[in-house]
Design an enzyme around this catalytic site. Structure first.
Site, mmCIF file in Angstrom:
data_model
loop_
_atom_site.group_PDB
_atom_site.id
_atom_site.type_symbol
_atom_site.label_atom_id
_atom_site.label_comp_id
_atom_site.label_asym_id
_atom_site.label_seq_id
_atom_site.Cartn_x
_atom_site.Cartn_y
_atom_site.Cartn_z
ATOM 1 N N LYS A 77 0.834 -1.205 0.000
ATOM 2 C CA LYS A 77 0.000 0.000 0.000
ATOM 3 C C LYS A 77 0.869 1.255 0.000
ATOM 4 C CE LYS A 77 -4.062 1.755 2.520
ATOM 5 N NZ LYS A 77 -4.983 1.443 3.637
ATOM 6 N N SER A 155 -9.750 1.542 2.818
ATOM 7 C CA SER A 155 -8.941 2.389 1.964
ATOM 8 C C SER A 155 -7.940 1.627 1.092
ATOM 9 C CB SER A 155 -8.176 3.402 2.829
ATOM 10 O OG SER A 155 -7.278 2.760 3.717
ATOM 11 N N SER A 179 -10.016 -1.037 6.687
ATOM 12 C CA SER A 179 -9.412 -0.787 5.376
ATOM 13 C C SER A 179 -8.756 -1.990 4.726
ATOM 14 C CB SER A 179 -8.401 0.356 5.482
ATOM 15 O OG SER A 179 -9.062 1.584 5.674
#
Length: 449
Positions: A77, A155, A179
């Site tokens: 990420k 996210s 997330s």
């Protein structure tokens, strides 16, 4: 069907595949102009990945295998530090900020394990939404119903799509209010949110120090367990699947089952029926503390307070470059006083103790990860009202476990070919290995093992 870590390791061991072949396949999918690579990744490490893959193949030829992820393509990420690069966290507001001097601990652990890091994945700006919509880099589309164009969940949006589309075997994301679990549920994958202390946050751009955790998104629970062991440094033997017969599972009826759409409700009920038929003791329980959480967080909670503390200087310099739907939520923390924050700490301690007492006699909580199927991107992009309503609903159940400081899996529980639905299997702080064991058993039930 996506290949698991075990299947790919066997292919490498038997010489049916090489790491460089797997890496080239992943890079080709990332670079496919008809695919989601341009939206799923914010940076691609093609040459570095090829070098890591060649090194893995050479070591394997010499009889050396470093870990379960050695030689396999993995994505990270865009909020993990990589030495020499500015960590953008799905934003453009950090352009020109100093580059990281060191890798994040989680990145170093992946490299030491032999993972082939193919790139950084897109995300909701600064991880502040459960939807995965990003106005700066685009929004990678959910693998289900691409014709409509549905949200991937956030996210860790790019992390999930990188896995669902074969651009990586697994993606490492973060989870502050769901997330990792939300995009896993909406994209039909397994995702694990560990107890927050389990994986080092050193070198990770924070959202909320009290709630942040790091976990994997992968095809199966077993893949997640193997990745969790690597990024956490857990050298204990891998968990074995739990015995479903006699397992005590609690279904919280307070808040967690509200506003389910028909498909999620049907999938969840059918899952509970299968668990009961397999001998699990499934019991509905009231958890009134869940209903009290909105009041506890009424002033913005830890996320707004701690995000404001981190972002205030950057907002002063570059606030106009933020996604307006992100910066408006961060600014809520500006009005919280020190007394409000201390009250919140006290309230959380009491809340956690009360919930832990209520669920102490059970092996796990089971509830829908997300109460609705993935909505269309266009509907949420066009309306602030629709955006915030969907965001609140989608974050609701996962957030309960972050506030509990617990651990949780999302495991697919939908009928093949239908819209993805996640079953959340959750426990208190430190119950990580037990939750993984329960998740493996549920996964085996669905696989007919």
């Amino acid at each position: 069907m996506l290949s698991t870590l075990d299947e790919l390791n066997l292919a490498l061991q038997e010489g049916r595949k090489t790491s460089i072949e797997l890496t080239e396949e992943a890079l080709a999918r990332i670079g496919d102009p008809a695919g989601e690579g341009a939206r799923a990744f914010t940076r691609v490490y093609a040459e570095q990945a090829r070098a890591q893959a060649r090194a893995s193949d050479l070591l394997r030829e010499a009889g050396l295998r470093r870990s379960a992820v050695d030689g396999l393509p993995v994505s990270i990420k865009d909020l993990f530090d990589v030495r020499g690069e500015t960590t953008m966290a799905g934003s453009v507001a950090r352009e020109g900020e100093p580059p990281a001097e060191h890798n994040a601990v989680v990145v170093d652990r992946l490299i030491a394990a032999g993972a082939v890091i193919v790139g950084r994945t897109n995300m909701t700006e600064f991880a502040y939404s459960g939807l995965g919509i990003n106005p700066h880099y685009g929004t990678p589309l959910n693998p289900w119903d691409r014709a409509t164009g549905r949200i991937p969940g956030g996210s860790s949006s790019g992390a999930a799509v990188s896995v669902s589309d074969g651009m990586a075997v697994a993606g490492i994301g973060s989870d502050t209010g769901g997330s990792v679990r939300i995009p896993s549920a909406l994209c039909g994958l397994a995702g694990f949110k560990p107890s927050a202390w389990r994986v080092s946050m050193a070198g990770v751009l924070p959202l909320s120090a009290n709630l942040d955790s790091i976990g994997p998104i992968a095809p199966t629970v077993r893949c997640c367990a193997a990745l969790d062991a690597i990024i956490s440094g857990d050298n204990a033997p891998a968990p074995e699947p739990a015995q479903l017969r006699g397992l005590r599972l609690a279904v919280p009826t307070t808040l967690a089952l509200d506003a389910m759409d028909n498909h999620v409700a049907d999938s969840f009920r059918q899952t509970l029926a299968r668990l009961s038929a397999a001998g699990a003791l499934v019991e509905e329980i009231a958890v009134p503390e869940f209903a009290a959480l909105a009041g506890i967080n009424a002033k913005g909670g830890f996320t707004a307070a701690e995000a404001w503390a981190w972002h205030r200087d950057l907002i002063a310099r570059a606030g106009g470059r933020y996604d307006p739907r992100v910066v408006s939520r961060i600014l809520r923390g500006k009005d919280m006083s020190a007394a409000d924050y201390l009250d919140l700490l006290d309230a959380r301690e009491a809340w956690v103790a009360a919930v832990d007492r209520r669920i102490a006699g059970y092996d796990a909580l089971v509830l829908p990860t997300v109460p609705i199927v993935a909505p269309p991107v266009a509907d949420l992009a066009a309306s602030d009202e629709a955006y915030y309503a969907a965001n609140g609903l989608i974050l609701r159940n996962p957030t309960l476990i972050n506030f509990l400081d617990g651990c949780a899996l999302s495991v697919p529980c939908h009928a093949p070919g239908s819209a993805p639905v996640g079953l959340m299997i959750a426990g208190s702080n430190g119950a990580d290995r037990r939750i993984l064991a329960v998740g493996m058993a549920v996964e085996d039930l669905y696989a007919g093992r």
